[in-house]
Design a protein around this motif. Structure first.
Motif, mmCIF file in Angstrom:
data_model
loop_
_atom_site.group_PDB
_atom_site.id
_atom_site.type_symbol
_atom_site.label_atom_id
_atom_site.label_comp_id
_atom_site.label_asym_id
_atom_site.label_seq_id
_atom_site.Cartn_x
_atom_site.Cartn_y
_atom_site.Cartn_z
ATOM 1 N N LYS A 104 2.832 -24.112 25.496
ATOM 2 C CA LYS A 104 3.439 -25.210 26.256
ATOM 3 C C LYS A 104 3.408 -26.548 25.523
ATOM 4 O O LYS A 104 3.856 -27.545 26.064
ATOM 5 N N VAL B 100 0.834 -28.593 24.842
ATOM 6 C CA VAL B 100 0.053 -29.489 25.678
ATOM 7 C C VAL B 100 -0.980 -30.214 24.819
ATOM 8 O O VAL B 100 -1.622 -29.602 23.964
ATOM 9 N N ARG C 179 2.927 -33.934 28.342
ATOM 10 C CA ARG C 179 2.231 -32.702 28.724
ATOM 11 C C ARG C 179 0.780 -32.852 28.271
ATOM 12 O O ARG C 179 0.493 -32.786 27.082
ATOM 13 N N GLU D 175 3.927 -33.622 33.003
ATOM 14 C CA GLU D 175 3.138 -32.490 33.480
ATOM 15 C C GLU D 175 1.700 -32.729 33.039
ATOM 16 O O GLU D 175 1.392 -32.688 31.850
#
Length: 135
Positions: A64, A66, A91, A115
């Motif tokens: 992802k 992140v 993120r 996010e």
């Protein structure tokens, strides 16, 4: 009279519901000196579970894209993005801070999505401007 500026905390308070037996086990361990207090037990249990699943966490973060830990988004950084006609997707696993001096319109113009697995600190105006982009 001068008002003190509050410094963002590096922790966030949460509330959990526990059964009486679980709570009794924790209190017993605290009374025996194994843990300093209930919070110490709970923090340790969470860290142990996070470590137990560390491989899954690393794989998910890589998949992802992140960022891990504390990430500050400063006005100067967002102004540079705006000048270049670029946007970012935030993120973060940990704490994301959109600095207090970031205007809502600049945040909206430069942040495509947000996010955060953990906590997001931003002014109410920035939160409102990004409400449709928060996951």
């Amino acid at each position: 009279m001068r008002q003190a500026l509050s410094k963002p905390s590096d922790t966030e308070k949460i509330t959990i519901n526990l059964g009486y037996v679980d709570l009794g086990h924790i209190d017993l361990l605290v009374s025996e000196g194994v843990y300093a207090n209930r919070s110490d037990f709970i923090r340790t249990a969470i860290r142990n579970q996070a470590e137990r699943h560390a491989d899954l966490t690393r794989q998910s973060m890589a998949r992802k894209s992140v960022e891990l830990g504390l990430r500050h988004y400063r006005r100067s950084e967002l102004e540079s993005l705006f000048a270049a006609g670029e946007t970012i997707d935030i993120r973060v696993l940990g704490l994301a801070v959109i600095e207090a001096d970031v205007p809502a319109d600049l945040a909206r113009a430069t942040i495509g999505s947000v996010e955060v697995l953990g906590s997001l600190q931003a002014s109410p105006a920035v939160r409102e401007a990004l409400a449709d982009r928060l996951r």
